[in-house]
Design a protein around this motif. Structure first.
Motif, mmCIF file in Angstrom:
data_model
loop_
_atom_site.group_PDB
_atom_site.id
_atom_site.type_symbol
_atom_site.label_atom_id
_atom_site.label_comp_id
_atom_site.label_asym_id
_atom_site.label_seq_id
_atom_site.Cartn_x
_atom_site.Cartn_y
_atom_site.Cartn_z
ATOM 1 N N ILE A 296 0.814 -1.215 0.000
ATOM 2 C CA ILE A 296 0.000 0.000 0.000
ATOM 3 C C ILE A 296 0.850 1.269 0.000
ATOM 4 C CG2 ILE A 296 -0.271 0.234 2.522
ATOM 5 C CD1 ILE A 296 -3.309 0.820 1.837
ATOM 6 N N LYS A 297 2.054 1.204 0.556
ATOM 7 C CA LYS A 297 2.933 2.377 0.564
ATOM 8 C C LYS A 297 4.007 2.292 -0.521
ATOM 9 C CE LYS A 297 2.271 3.419 5.467
ATOM 10 N NZ LYS A 297 2.932 3.620 6.792
ATOM 11 N N SER A 298 3.873 1.302 -1.387
ATOM 12 C CA SER A 298 4.839 1.111 -2.467
ATOM 13 C C SER A 298 4.386 1.854 -3.715
ATOM 14 C CB SER A 298 4.988 -0.378 -2.767
ATOM 15 O OG SER A 298 5.604 -0.587 -4.018
ATOM 16 N N SER A 299 5.336 2.208 -4.559
ATOM 17 C CA SER A 299 5.007 2.826 -5.847
ATOM 18 C C SER A 299 4.289 1.845 -6.770
ATOM 19 C CB SER A 299 6.281 3.332 -6.526
ATOM 20 O OG SER A 299 7.193 2.254 -6.740
ATOM 21 N N HIS A 300 4.298 0.563 -6.404
ATOM 22 C CA HIS A 300 3.667 -0.475 -7.230
ATOM 23 C C HIS A 300 2.247 -0.808 -6.790
ATOM 24 C CE1 HIS A 300 7.576 -1.041 -8.985
ATOM 25 N NE2 HIS A 300 8.107 -1.453 -7.853
ATOM 26 N N PHE A 301 1.745 -0.087 -5.784
ATOM 27 C CA PHE A 301 0.428 -0.439 -5.229
ATOM 28 C C PHE A 301 -0.662 -0.440 -6.298
ATOM 29 C CE2 PHE A 301 -3.691 1.061 -3.604
ATOM 30 C CZ PHE A 301 -4.030 -0.020 -2.802
ATOM 31 N N LEU A 302 -0.708 0.589 -7.131
ATOM 32 C CA LEU A 302 -1.786 0.687 -8.112
ATOM 33 C C LEU A 302 -1.753 -0.471 -9.097
ATOM 34 C CD1 LEU A 302 -4.178 2.282 -9.224
ATOM 35 C CD2 LEU A 302 -2.571 3.471 -10.735
ATOM 36 N N SER A 303 -0.580 -0.765 -9.671
ATOM 37 C CA SER A 303 -0.498 -1.836 -10.665
ATOM 38 C C SER A 303 -0.854 -3.188 -10.040
ATOM 39 C CB SER A 303 0.896 -1.881 -11.300
ATOM 40 O OG SER A 303 1.895 -2.058 -10.326
ATOM 41 N N ILE A 304 -0.416 -3.415 -8.798
ATOM 42 C CA ILE A 304 -0.725 -4.684 -8.119
ATOM 43 C C ILE A 304 -2.216 -4.781 -7.820
ATOM 44 C CG2 ILE A 304 -0.415 -5.949 -5.948
ATOM 45 C CD1 ILE A 304 2.521 -5.013 -6.014
ATOM 46 N N SER A 305 -2.816 -3.694 -7.390
ATOM 47 C CA SER A 305 -4.246 -3.722 -7.076
ATOM 48 C C SER A 305 -5.084 -3.933 -8.335
ATOM 49 C CB SER A 305 -4.667 -2.439 -6.355
ATOM 50 O OG SER A 305 -4.425 -1.300 -7.161
#
Length: 399
Positions: A296-305
């Protein structure tokens, strides 16, 4: 694992060439002179839209009779499609059914080539690697081409939107996803995550293109088409049906169909079937939530979600089809792009390939075992497990 990578690197061009043969035989050749299956749904609905009687497409008997005026061997259903689906083949209505199908196949092949280009750019890989990624989709790809389906084009637009996101061309990303959402609702589930991450331009573009396409269709079709669709769509999803019928066909490859068949042929009690369906949804939702919370605090949160949402929707479908699994390519791209552990990347790649080939091989066994009949669902499940566990096991990731 290193040995596998060495073998692949040495033979990857040969693999691509070998995989082109079944693509041609089972996809292009099998569908070039055949317009008996899915494509008539798009073509005939476009004709009805053109004649301003699209609402009649939601009458199963009328729609079938209309299809058979174009091809006496064909049959179809439009009841699960939104009215906007009819605009897909609208530019092709001046051609006869078979020629329109061939043109659509060429469009799909161009989209497949576009996917290869996008994979090159997103994953920073060469053309052969990118080609192999789309070719190992196997029969999920072949069936889309052979049947005249729309999913190759849809996944091209999804990946193109993601590429625009990477390039910070946010409004265009939203426009592309909105086009997909107008035909297949999937990107609408992106909106909460986009808003949470404050991607307002993406959200605006998505909603704008979605609404404009529906306004265009509404003006062409009239309100009756939308009233008919909402009624049919609501009844089917509330009752767990597919195309106005209880899901009892193994072609649907869903937990809904699996439990219905278990009740019908193996005398499962209804409470056990209901418990399995509930447990199935709880398991996957929990895995997705836990994974998203980790990042959730990673720059990858959106792509993973977004990838997680796509997998959940595939796992929860009442009536799945092989070409639907092309959407899982997005999850594979996200997983590879995160520089995950090589063991998990290779395992996910092998499972992805298994989804495209093993279900067809299982059909040749002609076994009556209910578990084997749902091999495509289990392959998808294994892919999803590896996706979530691989991300959860990742110890180091970019903040």
């Amino acid at each position: 694992m290193n040995k596998l990578i060495e073998i692949y690197t040495k033979f990857k061009l040969r693999l691509a060439i070998i995989l082109l043969f079944p693509l041609f035989w089972f996809g292009i050749k099998a569908g070039w002179n055949n317009a008996d299956s899915d494509f008539p749904n798009y073509y005939v609905s476009a004709q009805l839209l053109k004649n301003k009687i699209l609402h009649k497409a939601y009458d199963v008997n009328f729609f079938n009779q209309e299809i058979q005026t174009y091809n006496s061997n064909a049959s179809g259903l439009f009841v699960m499609y939104p009215p906007t689906t009819a605009i897909l083949a609208l530019p092709l209505t001046s051609f006869d059914l078979l020629m329109a199908k061939r043109i659509w196949m060429i469009i799909s092949l161009c989209a497949a080539f576009g996917i290869i280009v996008l994979l090159q750019k997103i994953l920073n890989i060469d053309k052969v690697d990118a080609a192999n990624l789309i070719l190992i989709c196997g029969f999920n790809l072949y069936n889309d081409l052979m049947l005249g389906q729309v999913y190759v084009v849809m996944i091209f637009l999804i990946l193109a939107g993601y590429f625009c996101m990477i390039k910070e061309n946010y409004f265009n990303a939203g426009i592309l996803w909105g086009v997909v959402a107008a035909i297949k609702f999937l990107p609408l589930f992106f909106i909460p995550f986009l808003l949470y991450q404050k991607y307002h331009k993406v959200t605006l573009g998505l909603i704008l293109s979605f609404v404009l396409i529906h306004i265009f269709t509404f003006n062409c079709s009239g309100k009756m088409a939308y009233i008919s669709f909402i009624e049919v769509f609501t009844n089917n999803y509330i009752n767990g049906q597919v195309a106005n019928e209880i899901a009892t066909s193994i072609q649907y490859q869903s937990v809904e169909a699996f439990t219905n068949l278990a009740i019908q042929f193996h005398q499962w009690p209804i409470w056990l079937a209901s418990l399995l369906k509930l447990a199935w949804k709880i398991l996957w939702i929990c895995l997705a939530i836990i994974t998203c919370i980790k990042y959730i605090k990673s720059s990858h949160f959106l792509s993973i979600s977004l990838a997680s949402i796509i997998l959940l929707l595939l796992l929860f479908e009442n009536g799945s089809a092989s070409y639907h699994l092309l959407f899982s390519l997005f999850a594979l791209v996200i997983f590879i792009n995160l520089k995950t552990e090589s063991a998990f990347r290779i395992s996910l790649l092998l499972t992805f390939a298994a989804m495209g080939f093993i279900p067809v091989l299982v059909q040749f066994l002609n076994d009556q075992n209910l578990i084997l009949h749902f091999s495509r669902l289990w392959c998808l499940s294994l892919f999803a497990v590896l996706f979530f566990i691989g991300l959860l096991k990742q110890s180091n990731f970019t903040k």
